[in-house]
Design an enzyme around this catalytic site. Structure first.
Site, short mmCIF file in Angstrom:
data_model
loop_
_atom_site.label_atom_id
_atom_site.label_comp_id
_atom_site.label_asym_id
_atom_site.label_seq_id
_atom_site.Cartn_x
_atom_site.Cartn_y
_atom_site.Cartn_z
N ASP A 182 0.85 -1.38 -0.24
CA ASP A 182 0.17 0.15 0.02
C ASP A 182 0.77 1.25 0.10
O ASP A 182 1.89 1.25 0.70
CB ASP A 182 -0.80 0.08 1.23
CG ASP A 182 -2.11 0.79 1.12
OD1 ASP A 182 -2.04 2.03 0.90
OD2 ASP A 182 -3.15 0.12 1.26
N ASP A 187 4.19 2.09 -4.20
CA ASP A 187 3.00 2.69 -4.95
C ASP A 187 3.04 1.51 -6.35
O ASP A 187 3.96 1.58 -7.05
CB ASP A 187 3.42 4.14 -5.45
CG ASP A 187 2.39 4.61 -6.36
OD1 ASP A 187 1.38 3.87 -6.93
OD2 ASP A 187 2.48 5.78 -6.83
N VAL A 188 1.71 1.07 -6.39
CA VAL A 188 1.72 0.05 -7.52
C VAL A 188 1.59 0.62 -8.98
O VAL A 188 1.83 -0.39 -9.81
CB VAL A 188 0.47 -1.13 -7.07
CG1 VAL A 188 0.86 -1.76 -5.61
CG2 VAL A 188 -0.81 -0.45 -7.22
N ASN A 193 0.81 -3.40 -13.35
CA ASN A 193 1.85 -4.05 -12.58
C ASN A 193 1.59 -5.16 -11.73
O ASN A 193 2.35 -6.27 -11.55
CB ASN A 193 2.37 -2.97 -11.55
CG ASN A 193 3.06 -1.80 -12.67
OD1 ASN A 193 3.68 -2.17 -13.67
ND2 ASN A 193 3.22 -0.52 -11.91
N TYR A 219 -12.87 7.01 -12.00
CA TYR A 219 -12.97 5.92 -11.38
C TYR A 219 -13.69 4.78 -12.16
O TYR A 219 -13.12 3.60 -12.44
CB TYR A 219 -14.00 5.92 -10.01
CG TYR A 219 -14.11 4.62 -9.23
CD1 TYR A 219 -12.81 4.23 -8.33
CD2 TYR A 219 -15.15 4.24 -9.12
CE1 TYR A 219 -13.02 3.07 -7.64
CE2 TYR A 219 -15.66 3.22 -7.88
CZ TYR A 219 -14.38 2.46 -7.49
OH TYR A 219 -14.55 1.36 -6.56
N ARG A 263 -18.76 8.42 2.20
CA ARG A 263 -19.81 7.54 2.03
C ARG A 263 -20.95 7.64 3.00
O ARG A 263 -20.93 7.97 4.13
CB ARG A 263 -19.31 5.98 1.89
CG ARG A 263 -18.42 5.96 0.62
CD ARG A 263 -17.80 4.66 0.32
NE ARG A 263 -16.46 4.44 0.88
CZ ARG A 263 -15.59 3.58 0.56
NH1 ARG A 263 -16.12 2.69 -0.41
NH2 ARG A 263 -14.43 3.59 1.14
P1 NAD Z 1 -9.78 2.17 0.52
O1 NAD Z 1 -9.56 3.66 0.13
O2 NAD Z 1 -10.13 2.10 2.12
O3 NAD Z 1 -8.62 1.27 0.26
C1 NAD Z 1 -7.81 1.41 -0.85
C2 NAD Z 1 -6.43 1.10 -0.45
O4 NAD Z 1 -5.69 1.22 -1.79
C3 NAD Z 1 -5.94 2.26 0.37
O5 NAD Z 1 -5.29 1.70 1.46
C4 NAD Z 1 -4.95 3.17 -0.39
O6 NAD Z 1 -3.95 3.67 0.21
C5 NAD Z 1 -4.47 2.24 -1.37
N1 NAD Z 1 -3.90 2.69 -2.79
C6 NAD Z 1 -4.51 3.38 -3.54
N2 NAD Z 1 -3.62 3.82 -4.54
C7 NAD Z 1 -2.37 3.00 -4.33
C8 NAD Z 1 -1.27 2.96 -5.16
N3 NAD Z 1 -1.14 3.42 -6.31
N4 NAD Z 1 -0.55 2.13 -4.71
C9 NAD Z 1 -0.51 1.50 -3.35
N5 NAD Z 1 -1.67 1.37 -2.86
C10 NAD Z 1 -2.62 2.26 -3.15
O7 NAD Z 1 -10.91 1.56 -0.54
P2 NAD Z 1 -11.80 0.22 -0.08
O8 NAD Z 1 -13.29 0.81 0.05
O9 NAD Z 1 -11.20 -0.48 1.01
O10 NAD Z 1 -11.79 -0.33 -1.56
C11 NAD Z 1 -10.95 -1.47 -1.84
C12 NAD Z 1 -11.24 -1.95 -3.09
O11 NAD Z 1 -12.37 -2.33 -3.63
C13 NAD Z 1 -10.85 -0.79 -4.36
O12 NAD Z 1 -10.35 -1.34 -5.42
C14 NAD Z 1 -12.29 -0.48 -4.70
O13 NAD Z 1 -12.47 0.11 -5.99
C15 NAD Z 1 -13.14 -1.64 -4.48
N6 NAD Z 1 -14.48 -1.42 -4.11
C16 NAD Z 1 -14.84 -1.04 -2.77
C17 NAD Z 1 -16.19 -0.71 -2.80
C18 NAD Z 1 -16.82 -0.44 -1.35
O14 NAD Z 1 -18.01 -0.20 -1.25
N7 NAD Z 1 -15.73 -0.03 -0.29
C19 NAD Z 1 -17.17 -1.18 -3.61
C20 NAD Z 1 -16.78 -1.42 -4.90
C21 NAD Z 1 -15.38 -1.82 -5.28
#
Ligand code: NAD
Length: 341
Positions: A50, A75-76, A118, A164, A205
């Site tokens: 992360d 950073d991925v 990646n 997104y 949210r």
């Molecule tokens: P979140 O923002 O809590 O978690 C996302 C994580 O990704 C964070 O810890 C962030 O720091 C990390 N991140 C972002 N860009 C990065 C990068 N370039 N390199 C490394 N780390 C990076 O969000 P979440 O709610 O836990 O969502 C997780 C996944 O599930 C996401 O891909 C999201 O699109 C998907 N998703 C979530 C929901 C929901 O309701 N929470 C719904 C649909 C899809």
């Protein structure tokens, strides 16, 4: 704090991860941190990756000292590697709330595109199974209800949410390309709105925003007239779905969500009653391109993954509230609640 499901007998799903190594991108985020915990419970070694853009190390505080867990700050969107064999790559890294991807539009596009590439290349190099956390947002403002996986969506490619929606659609295309080329075993899950402990009070949210406002005794701000619906899935159920999808042979995209639909006004009322708050409910303008209805068709998840959510909304909200009471700041800092996620 872990919120496991009822103890399950060993099944193909629960035994699939014992003594396996899983990479979780987005590990410090809301869903990622719960996924890491559950994988460790099932006996997996977990490497969390992360860059902490929207996640927090606090979410991993119980895990960082646990055996079997390693964390990498990477950073991925830049090529990244991990030491040793890997069996599964769960690619969750991406800002996920509308407020977060509005704050980080380019980073959202990049992580959907370069980050997914990646992560796929890592899975290919390690001969690991790859799972993409996609989203119901690939359906945009849907014209079909509930949304089955064969629906291609109604997405505005240049609207504010497109950074997104289109990043995830591109990520799905990339993942499908790797699958078709035969080199990598991939899975695509389309997650619908998920809620639970560890959502940030300020992520915009509906569930954390309404809880924060109700706890603070502030007006609960519902977008539009509150008649728009969402279907809310508790995070423990979503995590079981991710594991079931990763373990199953089914390779087509699959919806994960709770088909029980609720209006945003009703959700605000439920949360206010649960908190025992006297907050008023007020109405604010709808954000641009806000979907009017969201409801998953989960027939495919039921048939191919033997999965469906089991947590009742009131139980999930109660567990979320218990956590929020201990972790949310007492004073308001968040943007007024939106009806969406
Ligand atoms: P979140 O923002 O809590 O978690 C996302 C994580 O990704 C964070 O810890 C962030 O720091 C990390 N991140 C972002 N860009 C990065 C990068 N370039 N390199 C490394 N780390 C990076 O969000 P979440 O709610 O836990 O969502 C997780 C996944 O599930 C996401 O891909 C999201 O699109 C998907 N998703 C979530 C929901 C929901 O309701 N929470 C719904 C649909 C899809």
């Amino acid at each position: 704090m872990s919120y496991p499901q009822e103890p399950l007998p060993p099944t193909a799903v629960t035994s699939a991860f014992a003594r396996r190594t899983a990479v979780v991108t987005g590990a410090a985020g809301f869903i990622g941190s719960h996924l890491c915990e559950r994988l460790l419970d099932l006996g997996a070694e977990v490497i969390g990756v992360d860059n902490l853009l929207t996640g927090r190390l606090d979410n991993l505080s119980g895990l960082r000292s646990a055996g079997g867990f390693r964390f990498q700050t990477d950073d991925v969107t830049q090529p990244f590697g991990v030491v040793g064999p890997v069996d599964f790559v769960f690619h969750l890294a991406s800002p996920a709330s509308p407020l977060d991807y509005a704050r980080h539009p380019l980073a959202t596009l990049k992580v959907g595109a370069m980050g997914t590439l990646n992560a796929l290349e890592l899975a290919e190099a390690k001969r690991a199974r790859f799972l993409l956390a996609s989203t119901s947002e690939v359906y945009g403002d849907p014209l079909v209800h509930p949304q089955p996986e064969r629906y291609w969506g109604n997405v505005n490619p240049v609207g504010p949410r497109s950074v997104y929606d289109e990043a995830k659609r591109y990520a799905e295309a990339l993942t499908s390309c790797f699958q078709r080329s035969g080199g990598t075993r991939t899975r695509i899950v389309r997650i619908f709105n998920t809620y639970g402990p560890r959502m940030r009070a300020d992520d915009g949210r509906a569930v954390p925003a309404f809880i924060r406002q109700a706890l603070a005794g502030e007006p609960i701000t519902v977008a539009g007239d509150g008649s728009q619906t969402r279907s809310l899935c508790f995070v423990a159920d979503t995590v079981e779905g991710l594991l079931a999808a990763a373990a199953a042979d089914h390779t087509d995209p699959v919806n994960l969500g709770n088909p029980h639909e609720i209006t945003m006004l009703r959700l605000a009322e439920e949360i206010r009653a649960l908190v025992g708050s006297s907050s008023a409910i007020t109405f604010v303008p709808l954000p641009a391109d806000d979907p009017k209805r969201r409801c998953p068709d989960i027939a495919s998840a039921r048939a191919h993954l033997d999965w469906e959510p089991t947590t009742h909304l009131r139980d999930g909200l109660r567990r979320t509230l218990d956590w929020a009471e201990k972790h949310f700041p007492h004073q308001a800092t968040a943007t007024p609640g939106r009806s969406t996620s």
